[in-house]
Design a protein around this motif. Structure first.
Motif, mmCIF file in Angstrom:
data_model
loop_
_atom_site.group_PDB
_atom_site.id
_atom_site.type_symbol
_atom_site.label_atom_id
_atom_site.label_comp_id
_atom_site.label_asym_id
_atom_site.label_seq_id
_atom_site.Cartn_x
_atom_site.Cartn_y
_atom_site.Cartn_z
ATOM 1 N N TYR A 151 0.839 -1.201 0.000
ATOM 2 C CA TYR A 151 0.000 0.000 0.000
ATOM 3 C C TYR A 151 0.874 1.251 0.000
ATOM 4 O O TYR A 151 1.991 1.240 0.520
ATOM 5 N N ASN A 223 -4.334 -3.769 -3.415
ATOM 6 C CA ASN A 223 -4.899 -4.802 -4.278
ATOM 7 C C ASN A 223 -5.354 -4.270 -5.627
ATOM 8 O O ASN A 223 -5.670 -5.046 -6.526
ATOM 9 N N TYR A 224 -5.414 -2.964 -5.763
ATOM 10 C CA TYR A 224 -5.889 -2.374 -7.013
ATOM 11 C C TYR A 224 -4.753 -2.281 -8.024
ATOM 12 O O TYR A 224 -3.692 -1.726 -7.737
ATOM 13 N N VAL A 229 -9.985 -3.456 -13.979
ATOM 14 C CA VAL A 229 -11.200 -3.180 -13.216
ATOM 15 C C VAL A 229 -12.384 -3.909 -13.868
ATOM 16 O O VAL A 229 -12.493 -3.927 -15.106
ATOM 17 N N GLU A 232 -10.914 -7.305 -7.452
ATOM 18 C CA GLU A 232 -10.660 -7.028 -6.031
ATOM 19 C C GLU A 232 -11.098 -8.245 -5.231
ATOM 20 O O GLU A 232 -11.726 -9.171 -5.757
ATOM 21 N N GLN A 233 -10.766 -8.265 -3.979
ATOM 22 C CA GLN A 233 -11.241 -9.318 -3.087
ATOM 23 C C GLN A 233 -12.147 -8.705 -2.033
ATOM 24 O O GLN A 233 -11.870 -7.619 -1.512
ATOM 25 N N VAL A 243 -12.231 -13.405 -4.404
ATOM 26 C CA VAL A 243 -11.669 -12.595 -5.481
ATOM 27 C C VAL A 243 -12.618 -12.621 -6.672
ATOM 28 O O VAL A 243 -13.061 -13.696 -7.093
ATOM 29 N N ASN A 245 -12.677 -11.134 -10.627
ATOM 30 C CA ASN A 245 -11.840 -10.518 -11.652
ATOM 31 C C ASN A 245 -12.610 -10.571 -12.970
ATOM 32 O O ASN A 245 -12.590 -11.579 -13.665
ATOM 33 N N HIS A 280 -13.232 3.084 -10.352
ATOM 34 C CA HIS A 280 -13.035 1.727 -9.823
ATOM 35 C C HIS A 280 -13.484 1.601 -8.380
ATOM 36 O O HIS A 280 -14.021 0.564 -7.970
ATOM 37 N N HIS A 284 -16.222 -1.221 -7.120
ATOM 38 C CA HIS A 284 -15.771 -2.148 -6.086
ATOM 39 C C HIS A 284 -16.638 -2.029 -4.835
ATOM 40 O O HIS A 284 -16.887 -3.033 -4.148
#
Length: 393
Positions: A151, A223-224, A229, A232-233, A243, A245, A280, A284
């Protein structure tokens, strides 16, 4: 009437290896799993530094082992006899080590012109950093993956697997196969120069292209993955992580149908696709709310029904108990000398006509001394006893 075992594709190939720890043993074991005879050469008494560990048991399975002090003249002479009978030599000592011991690949090819030498090191055999020490984690950092992982408000994070070591082992084995194929055409061997960092770097995708176009590094983004897009989880109502995708237009459309909101495909926040990428966080958030209201089994069943790529974030207990892993023989129980039977990954890749196999456990120190030295090299027992007396085997 039983069906005869298929002849494996590398039957008849002999590999000798002075490798240790991970990358070179893994490379050599890949050969063994598809039929090659692999002879591991270790120092007498101590063996390689990783011996006795769980990773040694896994990454040396299927190999044979002899002890030989190749740093002393009589031991070096025996090594050369082995090299004369080998197709491939795998080594991951520091650059210059083979030359120091008198085994420069070109000199080995004076008596065995077809020998392929695989040399795995941190930075390769050439270049200004070739003499630097290098292990997996150092290679990850040098190749750029560490700097992109994690991060933005926290320090970089290492991947959980030894990506550089195992990646280098795979590329090195691939390189050896290319060199053997070239030998079929020319009769001559060559060197395969594999750097740990280059294995990771080759798998880096388009990061350098993006840098070249934009003139700046991509920041760590958790995670991005920018431009990928939705991906994500999300936590399910029963406490698992899932997850999703769905990063192509078709997959996104199926995803919107699966969650009961097909209108999202035409929502101005998400159409055209450039808007989807910019927003995104919004998509998400919608997916996170949908997943968070349902247990894992319901989420997975619904997404599977609509053909949306999704899976639980697996832990080892999931992998060991999963029927798909079992059906493809990807969890094996393999005997070891120190730990009884160990669970290990299966043989990859899967060949339909001549599949690989784990022939036997990782060898004991010097377990095959007599088989190799008396059998392959044709030594007389007295000669072997003399080597033992001098501490050479």
């Amino acid at each position: 009437m039983t069906t005869p075992e298929p002849i494996l594709p590398l039957t008849g190939i002999r590999v000798i290896t002075t490798g240790q720890i991970l990358a070179a043993p893994f490379c050599s074991t890949l050969f063994a799993e598809f039929g090659a005879e692999v002879i591991k050469i270790e120092p007498p008494v101590t063996g390689e530094s990783n011996r006795g560990s769980v990773s040694f048991a896994q990454d040396n399975r299927g190999q044979k082992a002899i002890t030989l002090d190749i740093t002393r003249p009589e031991g070096a002479a025996v090594f050369r006899r082995l090299a004369d009978r080998a197709d491939v030599l795998v080594d991951n000592n520091r650059p210059g080590a083979l030359e120091k011991w008198g085994f420069a690949p070109d000199t080995l090819r004076e008596t065995n012109p077809g020998l392929v030498t695989v040399r795995i090191s941190g930075y390769g055999q050439t270049g200004p950093y070739k003499d630097r020490a290098g292990f997996d984690r150092v290679a990850l950092a040098f190749a750029g993956i560490t700097g992109l992982t994690g991060y933005p408000d926290r320090p970089p994070v290492r991947p959980a697997y030894f990506v550089a070591d195992y990646g280098a082992g795979m590329f090195a084995a691939f390189g050896a196969m290319l060199a053997l194929r070239a030998r079929d055409q020319t009769g001559k061997g060559q060197d395969v120069d594999m750097a740990l960092y280059e294995a990771v770097w080759r798998m880096s995708g388009t990061h350098i292209a993006s840098y070249g176009l934009q003139g700046k590094d991509r920041e760590r983004s958790g995670n991005y993955m920018p431009g990928v897009v939705p991906a994500e989880q999300f936590e399910t109502s029963d406490g698992h992580f899932l997850v999703i995708n769905a990063t192509t237009p078709r997959a996104f459309s199926k995803l919107c149908e699966a969650i009961g909101q097909p209108e999202l495909v035409h929502d101005p926040r998400f159409a055209p696709r450039t808007n989807l990428m910019q927003n995104h966080a919004a998509i998400h958030a919608i997916l996170g709310e949908w997943v968070g209201q349902r247990p894992l089994a319901e989420c997975q069943a619904t997404l599977d029904q609509f053909g949306v790529p999704a899976t639980k974030v697996y832990l080892m207990e999931d992998i060991v108990g999963d029927p798909h892993f079992a059906d493809r023989h990807q969890v094996l129980s393999v005997e070891s000398a120190d730990y009884g039977h160990l669970l290990q990954p299966g043989v990859v890749p899967v060949l339909t006509a001549t599949p690989g196999r784990v022939a036997h456990r990782a060898p004991l120190l010097g377990e095959h001394n007599e088989e190799i030295l008396l059998g392959l090299l044709g030594m007389q027992p007295a000669e072997l006893e003399g080597l033992k007396a001098k501490g050479l085997v």
